[in-house]
Structure formats: C-alpha cells, structure tokens
Design a protein around this motif. Structure first.
Motif, PDB file in Angstrom:
ATOM      1  N   TRP A 210       2.239  -5.654   9.152  1.00 53.62           N
ATOM      2  CA  TRP A 210       2.832  -4.800   8.072  1.00 53.62           C
ATOM      3  C   TRP A 210       4.379  -4.612   8.422  1.00 53.62           C
ATOM      4  CZ3 TRP A 210       5.120  -0.248   9.462  1.00 53.62           C
ATOM      5  CH2 TRP A 210       4.985   0.290  10.724  1.00 53.62           C
ATOM      6  N   GLU A 211       4.873  -4.026   7.672  1.00 55.41           N
ATOM      7  CA  GLU A 211       6.422  -3.460   7.785  1.00 55.41           C
ATOM      8  C   GLU A 211       6.719  -2.426   6.741  1.00 55.41           C
ATOM      9  OE1 GLU A 211       9.164  -6.549   7.432  1.00 55.41           O
ATOM     10  OE2 GLU A 211       9.289  -6.898   5.269  1.00 55.41           O
ATOM     11  N   THR A 212       7.368  -1.559   7.054  1.00 53.94           N
ATOM     12  CA  THR A 212       7.919  -0.497   6.177  1.00 53.94           C
ATOM     13  C   THR A 212       8.297  -1.067   4.739  1.00 53.94           C
ATOM     14  OG1 THR A 212       8.132   1.085   7.769  1.00 53.94           O
ATOM     15  CG2 THR A 212       8.929   1.748   5.893  1.00 53.94           C
TER      16      THR A 212
ATOM     17  N   TYR B 189       0.969  -8.191   5.125  1.00 49.16           N
ATOM     18  CA  TYR B 189       1.222  -9.545   4.946  1.00 49.16           C
ATOM     19  C   TYR B 189      -0.149 -10.223   5.427  1.00 49.16           C
ATOM     20  CZ  TYR B 189       6.359  -8.865   4.704  1.00 49.16           C
ATOM     21  OH  TYR B 189       7.366  -8.351   4.218  1.00 49.16           O
ATOM     22  N   ALA B 190      -0.664 -11.380   4.836  1.00 49.40           N
ATOM     23  CA  ALA B 190      -1.794 -11.916   5.171  1.00 49.40           C
ATOM     24  C   ALA B 190      -1.658 -12.806   6.453  1.00 49.40           C
ATOM     25  CB  ALA B 190      -2.061 -13.074   4.068  1.00 49.40           C
TER      26      ALA B 190
ATOM     27  N   ARG C  31       0.863  -1.015   0.131  1.00 55.13           N
ATOM     28  CA  ARG C  31       0.059  -0.067  -0.007  1.00 55.13           C
ATOM     29  C   ARG C  31       0.883   1.114  -0.086  1.00 55.13           C
ATOM     30  NH1 ARG C  31      -4.842   1.964   2.244  1.00 55.13           N
ATOM     31  NH2 ARG C  31      -5.904   0.503   0.695  1.00 55.13           N
ATOM     32  N   VAL C  32       0.619   2.220  -1.048  1.00 56.02           N
ATOM     33  CA  VAL C  32       1.380   3.403  -0.979  1.00 56.02           C
ATOM     34  C   VAL C  32       0.522   4.506  -0.943  1.00 56.02           C
ATOM     35  CG1 VAL C  32       2.847   4.914  -2.550  1.00 56.02           C
ATOM     36  CG2 VAL C  32       3.026   2.556  -2.909  1.00 56.02           C
ATOM     37  N   ARG C  33       0.727   5.349   0.143  1.00 57.48           N
ATOM     38  CA  ARG C  33      -0.139   6.505   0.432  1.00 57.48           C
ATOM     39  C   ARG C  33       0.265   7.665  -0.135  1.00 57.48           C
ATOM     40  NH1 ARG C  33      -0.720   5.933   7.164  1.00 57.48           N
ATOM     41  NH2 ARG C  33      -2.300   4.135   7.240  1.00 57.48           N
ATOM     42  N   VAL C  34      -0.699   8.417  -0.726  1.00 59.28           N
ATOM     43  CA  VAL C  34      -0.345   9.579  -1.618  1.00 59.28           C
ATOM     44  C   VAL C  34      -1.298  10.539  -1.215  1.00 59.28           C
ATOM     45  CG1 VAL C  34      -0.360  10.624  -3.938  1.00 59.28           C
ATOM     46  CG2 VAL C  34       0.120   7.850  -3.778  1.00 59.28           C
ATOM     47  N   VAL C  35      -0.515  11.754  -0.772  1.00 55.17           N
ATOM     48  CA  VAL C  35      -1.272  12.955  -0.297  1.00 55.17           C
ATOM     49  C   VAL C  35      -0.697  14.339  -1.353  1.00 55.17           C
ATOM     50  CG1 VAL C  35      -1.852  14.360   1.554  1.00 55.17           C
ATOM     51  CG2 VAL C  35      -1.437  11.948   1.993  1.00 55.17           C
ATOM     52  N   GLY C  36      -1.743  14.878  -1.621  1.00 59.88           N
ATOM     53  CA  GLY C  36      -1.292  16.120  -2.610  1.00 59.88           C
ATOM     54  C   GLY C  36      -0.657  15.513  -3.719  1.00 59.88           C
TER      55      GLY C  36
END
Length: 298
Positions: A217-219, A201-202, A186-191
């Motif tokens: 999750w992990e970064t 991870y499942a 998942r990539v978060r996009v703002v502006g």
C-alpha cells in the motif's frame, strides 16, 4: 457497569485496539463472537449472557462476517429490537456483505459501478460471457479478504470453475474485469466522512490487491471526487463505518468495486481507531441523553 460490546468474527488487532482505546477513555469495552453469547427469553424478558454474566449494554459495534455471520446478524437484530444502539447493524451488514445486494444498491442509486451479473445456472454462462466480455472476475456472493475471487480469461475456464460457485443451489456473481493500473483504492469512512485513502497494489504483479493476500500500500490523496463517492456510498448503505473500494477510470474518476461494511480499522492507518471510538462515544452519549429526556434513565 454498563458495557460497550464489539460483536466480532474473531479476535483481531482491530478488535483489540478499539477495545483498548475505549477502555482508556473510561468505558467498559468487551468483545465476543456470536457463538459465545447465550440469549435467555422468558417472562422476565430477554437477557444476553456472556461468561455467565448478563450483559448491560450501552452500544454494540457489529463486526461479524463469514463463519459468524448468520447468528451474528440475528443477535444484532435482537439488540436493535431491544433498544440497544447498534453501529453497522443487521441490515447494514446483511446488504453490505452480500456482493449481489451490494451491487443492487450501487446500481439503484446510480453510483458508478463495474458491470455485474448474477446467474443461477451454467446454462447462462455463454450469454454472460457475451454480455460482459472476457476477462471476467468470479466471486462468492458472501466472502471476504479476496477468498475465492478468481479471474477467468476464456469460456473453457468459466465452464470449469462456475459449477463450484453454483453448487448447492447458490448463485454465481460475475463482474467485468476492467483495466486497472496494477492497483485499486480503499477509502475509509467513519461517521459518514471520508478520513483516509490508500492505494492497494497486488503482490508480484498478481490480481488480488487485498493486504491480507500480501498486497502492498501507499497513501492516496483524498480528492474531491473520491470523497464525494465514498461518502455517498456510506450514506446509501447507511454504514457509519465503511471501506469503499474503487478503481481508477479516466482522469480523476472512479468505479466502485464494492462497499465493505466490516473494514479493517488499524493498519495501515491507526488514526481510524480513534475516529471509530469517537463515533461510538457519540452514539452512547446521544442514546443516554435521549433516555434522560424521556425519563427512562435511572
């Protein structure tokens, strides 16, 4: 006092934290579900009413989905018609939350995407299985948090499950099930700028990676290719705030699963809240400046 409205499906930590961040900056931030808003229309004009108070709004953040989606989209469009700035407006949510239109946009703009098909009857199941091959993933056209997302491995399972999705003249959204290394991104996009990415991870080696379904999750490093694809998706969807979900395919390349236009903005990266608050402030100031220039500000 003028207010910033977060129009949401429910009171989540995202909504509470964002409202608090805006209030701490001196704004009047409120949140409400669409069903709590009354709209009066008469010779005096259009008035949006919440808790017996007529709203005087500088900006609206569109955060509605599922049970609050239909009336929510109507309200967002009404705000837009009334000249109120809306971030992730009615058209953005309308296409972003519809998995079929999501795939149409990705394919139209030649963004790497998972092979997908929309069908309208059980008579098309065998042809779909031949075209995409097993395993397949069935999804509701309108859905969130991995609800009703199911993997099927053979034609008998497909025949058994498909009628539930096709009930009441609805359509069945089918994707090929690509091999993945037990995770997606998942990539978060703002502006329109990619600001954070994380692997999902499942749970216990399962299929769904959604954090709401127990995933971990992990970064994830924001590579140049990830940034390019995520920002391209947000521009194509005209979504200043987006969560772009991708699968790894090959070396440093990806296929986009879908673009989420009401993504989580708190855990696991609280800094996203600040970035969204910055975006809203910029939109408020831009709108106020435009009104001063045309002489409409009091």
């Amino acid at each position: 006092m003028k207010s910033i409205l977060i129009l949401c499906r429910e009171e989540t930590s995202d909504v509470v934290e964002l409202a608090a961040a805006l209030n701490n900056r001196g704004h009047s931030a409120i949140y409400a579900k669409p069903c709590e808003v009354t709209v009066d229309m008469d010779k005096l004009g259009i008035r949006f009413i919440l808790n017996d108070r007529v709203l005087d709004l500088t900006c609206v953040l569109g955060w509605v989905s599922l049970s609050q989606r239909e009336y929510g989209l109507w309200l967002l469009r009404a705000f837009e018609i009334g000249g109120i700035p809306v971030i992730n407006g009615s058209e953005v949510l309308g296409s972003g939350q519809n998995k079929f239109l999501n795939s149409v946009l990705l394919t139209k703009h030649q963004i790497p995407h998972i092979p997908t098909r929309l069908i309208g009857s059980c008579e098309q199941l065998e042809e779909t299985a031949d075209a995409l091959g097993f395993p397949l993933v069935l999804k509701p056209v309108i859905g969130a948090k991995g609800e009703q997302v199911v993997r099927v491995d053979d034609i008998n399972s497909l025949r058994k499950l498909a009628p539930d999705y096709l009930r009441d003249h609805k359509a069945l959204y089918v994707q090929a099930c690509l091999d993945k290394p037990g995770r997606d991104i998942r990539v978060r996009v703002v502006g329109y700028r990619a600001e954070f990415a994380f692997f999902r991870y499942a749970k216990n080696g399962g299929f769904l990676t959604n954090l709401s379904s127990g995933g971990t999750w992990e970064t994830c490093p924001l590579t140049a290719r990830l940034i390019e694809l995520a920002e391209q998706c947000s521009r194509v969807f005209q979504a200043p705030v987006a969560g772009v979900d991708l699968l790894e395919v090959g070396d440093d390349d990806y296929a986009v699963i879908e673009v989420n236009t009401t993504p989580a903005i708190t855990w696991p990266h609280m800094e996203t809240v600040r970035h969204v608050a910055d975006l809203i402030e910029q939109r408020v100031h831009l709108s106020f400046g435009a009104k001063v220039q045309d002489g409409s500000s009091s």
